[in-house]
Design an enzyme around this catalytic site. Structure first.
Site, PDB file in Angstrom:
ATOM      1  N   LYS A  23       0.839  -1.209   0.000  1.00 60.10           N
ATOM      2  CA  LYS A  23       0.000   0.000   0.000  1.00 60.10           C
ATOM      3  C   LYS A  23       0.863   1.244   0.000  1.00 60.10           C
ATOM      4  O   LYS A  23       2.023   1.229   0.409  1.00 60.10           O
ATOM      5  CB  LYS A  23      -0.932   0.023   1.223  1.00 60.10           C
ATOM      6  CG  LYS A  23      -0.242   0.016   2.597  1.00 60.10           C
ATOM      7  CD  LYS A  23       0.207   1.364   3.122  1.00 60.10           C
ATOM      8  CE  LYS A  23       0.946   1.242   4.459  1.00 60.10           C
ATOM      9  NZ  LYS A  23       1.743   2.416   4.813  1.00 60.10           N
ATOM     10  N   PRO A 108       9.076  -4.163  -0.250  1.00 60.25           N
ATOM     11  CA  PRO A 108      10.245  -3.788   0.555  1.00 60.25           C
ATOM     12  C   PRO A 108      10.016  -4.035   2.053  1.00 60.25           C
ATOM     13  O   PRO A 108       8.921  -3.781   2.561  1.00 60.25           O
ATOM     14  CB  PRO A 108      10.392  -2.285   0.281  1.00 60.25           C
ATOM     15  CG  PRO A 108       9.699  -2.042  -1.024  1.00 60.25           C
ATOM     16  CD  PRO A 108       8.609  -3.073  -1.121  1.00 60.25           C
ATOM     17  N   VAL A 109      11.045  -4.523   2.738  1.00 62.39           N
ATOM     18  CA  VAL A 109      10.942  -4.831   4.170  1.00 62.39           C
ATOM     19  C   VAL A 109      11.154  -3.542   4.980  1.00 62.39           C
ATOM     20  O   VAL A 109      12.084  -2.778   4.701  1.00 62.39           O
ATOM     21  CB  VAL A 109      12.001  -5.895   4.563  1.00 62.39           C
ATOM     22  CG1 VAL A 109      12.006  -6.128   6.074  1.00 62.39           C
ATOM     23  CG2 VAL A 109      11.730  -7.202   3.826  1.00 62.39           C
ATOM     24  N   ALA A 114       3.712  -1.521   4.172  1.00 60.74           N
ATOM     25  CA  ALA A 114       2.890  -2.528   4.852  1.00 60.74           C
ATOM     26  C   ALA A 114       3.217  -3.962   4.427  1.00 60.74           C
ATOM     27  O   ALA A 114       2.334  -4.815   4.363  1.00 60.74           O
ATOM     28  CB  ALA A 114       1.392  -2.248   4.677  1.00 60.74           C
ATOM     29  N   GLY A 116       4.963  -6.281   6.121  1.00 57.09           N
ATOM     30  CA  GLY A 116       4.710  -7.205   7.233  1.00 57.09           C
ATOM     31  C   GLY A 116       3.216  -7.404   7.441  1.00 57.09           C
ATOM     32  O   GLY A 116       2.749  -8.528   7.708  1.00 57.09           O
ATOM     33  N   ASP A 150      -2.329  -1.639  10.192  1.00 60.54           N
ATOM     34  CA  ASP A 150      -2.444  -1.669   8.724  1.00 60.54           C
ATOM     35  C   ASP A 150      -2.925  -3.016   8.192  1.00 60.54           C
ATOM     36  O   ASP A 150      -3.146  -3.159   6.988  1.00 60.54           O
ATOM     37  CB  ASP A 150      -1.073  -1.382   8.088  1.00 60.54           C
ATOM     38  CG  ASP A 150      -0.646   0.069   8.243  1.00 60.54           C
ATOM     39  OD1 ASP A 150      -1.475   0.902   8.643  1.00 60.54           O
ATOM     40  OD2 ASP A 150       0.536   0.348   7.962  1.00 60.54           O
TER      41      ASP A 150
HETATM   42  O1  C5P Z   1      -0.295  -1.076  14.787  1.00 59.78           O
HETATM   43  P1  C5P Z   1       1.152  -1.294  14.553  1.00 59.78           P
HETATM   44  O2  C5P Z   1       1.693  -2.467  15.325  1.00 59.78           O
HETATM   45  O3  C5P Z   1       1.529  -1.366  13.114  1.00 59.78           O
HETATM   46  O4  C5P Z   1       1.871  -0.012  15.121  1.00 59.78           O
HETATM   47  C1  C5P Z   1       3.261   0.031  15.324  1.00 59.78           C
HETATM   48  C2  C5P Z   1       3.587   1.253  16.145  1.00 59.78           C
HETATM   49  O5  C5P Z   1       3.366   2.436  15.358  1.00 59.78           O
HETATM   50  C3  C5P Z   1       2.748   1.464  17.384  1.00 59.78           C
HETATM   51  O6  C5P Z   1       3.288   0.764  18.478  1.00 59.78           O
HETATM   52  C4  C5P Z   1       2.829   2.959  17.577  1.00 59.78           C
HETATM   53  O7  C5P Z   1       4.068   3.318  18.146  1.00 59.78           O
HETATM   54  C5  C5P Z   1       2.842   3.479  16.165  1.00 59.78           C
HETATM   55  N1  C5P Z   1       1.500   3.834  15.688  1.00 59.78           N
HETATM   56  C6  C5P Z   1       0.895   4.974  16.184  1.00 59.78           C
HETATM   57  N2  C5P Z   1      -0.358   5.318  15.755  1.00 59.78           N
HETATM   58  C7  C5P Z   1      -1.000   4.572  14.840  1.00 59.78           C
HETATM   59  C8  C5P Z   1      -0.410   3.410  14.307  1.00 59.78           C
HETATM   60  C9  C5P Z   1       0.856   3.077  14.762  1.00 59.78           C
HETATM   61  O8  C5P Z   1       1.471   5.681  17.012  1.00 59.78           O
HETATM   62  N3  C5P Z   1      -2.210   4.939  14.444  1.00 59.78           N
END
Ligand code: C5P
Length: 310
Positions: A23, A108-109, A114, A116, A150
């Site tokens: 994405k 890409p990693v 997105a 992962g 995501d």
């Molecule tokens: O949800 P996900 O595990 O991908 O989020 C990784 C990190 O990104 C969260 O721990 C947070 O630090 C940050 N994040 C955030 N606000 C969001 C999504 C992610 O601060 N809406």
């Protein structure tokens, strides 16, 4: 203990492969930091045609393998979101997550596309199919939301507005195909680190609530690349560039190469360039390659279909 759990009804069916897209965020409006450590977002996702393929086969125990140019950077243990997806689905159905998950990685990693999350959504749909657990879309989306902000979008694809931390989705109408070029950087950026840097740069400033842009949604609906280019915005971009100053040169190289607009993809470091059409995208890609400001260049388009069984 895990070995004693029953396997799913179709666990002896041999192999399931799911294809799942990357994405780009065409709008990433980041609101204030919440008390749970996340930020409220107005996150307009567009799925694009770079894909990981997740293949699951029955195995004696949970195992992950990965192939592709960035494979050595992918964790092969239970910290991998794809493994966590299989475990979450198995737990819900009282099954053992005895499955070999193979990821053919093209996204890409740690690139802000997105990848992962795509593998998690792919593994979830693949295991649901392999095990015959017959989850509804809502059940799959609920597991996705637990896995990461995501992940729900990776399952549904197309285009969608994500509210909350990005997991509450409303599908969006898209009136055409948008042509994109992606400049892949050397090494990734950590999403939490980029959000932390965003907070640091904001300091004590009052942060308004995150709202979707009506002009941007209209540009998507009409399929007009010029109008979309004028409305692209990523509130995480200053933070990504602050952590990786070399991205400024990448962004300029694509704009000078004829892109309608340039922005960091999600939390970066991949940079995204919107082009007028497929020919313009090829020209932007050539300019980026010649600039030497990135590790690899990819040309694709969106919207792309969400996770689907092949
Ligand atoms: O949800 P996900 O595990 O991908 O989020 C990784 C990190 O990104 C969260 O721990 C947070 O630090 C940050 N994040 C955030 N606000 C969001 C999504 C992610 O601060 N809406």
């Amino acid at each position: 203990m895990a070995e004693a759990l029953p396997s799913g009804p179709s666990s002896r069916s041999s192999v399931v492969t799911v294809r799942v897209p990357a994405k780009v965020n065409v709008q990433l409006a980041v609101g204030p930091l919440r008390s749970d450590g996340f930020h409220d977002l107005a996150n307009v996702f567009l799925a694009v045609g770079l894909y990981d393929e997740v293949t699951v086969t029955p195995a004696d125990s949970l195992r992950i393998t990965c192939e592709g140019p960035d494979a050595e950077h992918v964790p092969l243990d239970a910290t991998n979101l794809a493994a966590r997806a299989a475990i979450a689905l198995a737990e819900r159905h009282g099954l053992a997550p005895d499955v070999h998950i193979h990821i053919a990685k093209d996204i890409p990693v740690a690139g802000g596309m997105a990848g992962g999350s795509a593998d998690a959504a792919g593994a979830l749909l693949a295991c649901d199919t392999l095990w015959g657990t017959g989850s509804t879309q809502d059940e799959l989306l609920s597991i996705c939301a637990d896995l990461g902000s995501d992940v729900p979008f990776s399952l549904v694809g197309g285009a969608a507005l994500g509210r909350g931390r990005g997991e509450i989705l409303t599908p969006l109408e898209v009136g055409g195909t948008f042509h994109w070029v992606f400049a892949v950087a050397d090494g990734g950026l950590s999403t939490p680190a980029v959000y932390r840097e965003c907070d640091r740069l904001r300091g004590d400033a009052d942060v308004p609530g995150a709202e979707p842009s009506a002009d941007l949604l209209e540009a998507l609906r009409t399929g007009d690349p010029g109008a979309l280019a004028a409305t692209l915005v990523n509130d995480l971009q200053p933070a990504a560039v602050s952590l990786r100053p070399s991205l400024a040169a990448t962004l300029s190289a694509g704009t000078e190469g004829g892109a309608l607009a340039a922005l960091v993809s999600g939390s970066g470091p991949t940079c995204a360039f919107l082009a007028k059409d497929a020919d313009a995208a090829s020209a932007v890609a050539a300019a980026l390659t010649a600039s030497g400001t990135c590790r690899a260049v990819r040309v694709t388009s969106g919207p792309a279909e969400g996770a689907h069984v092949r």
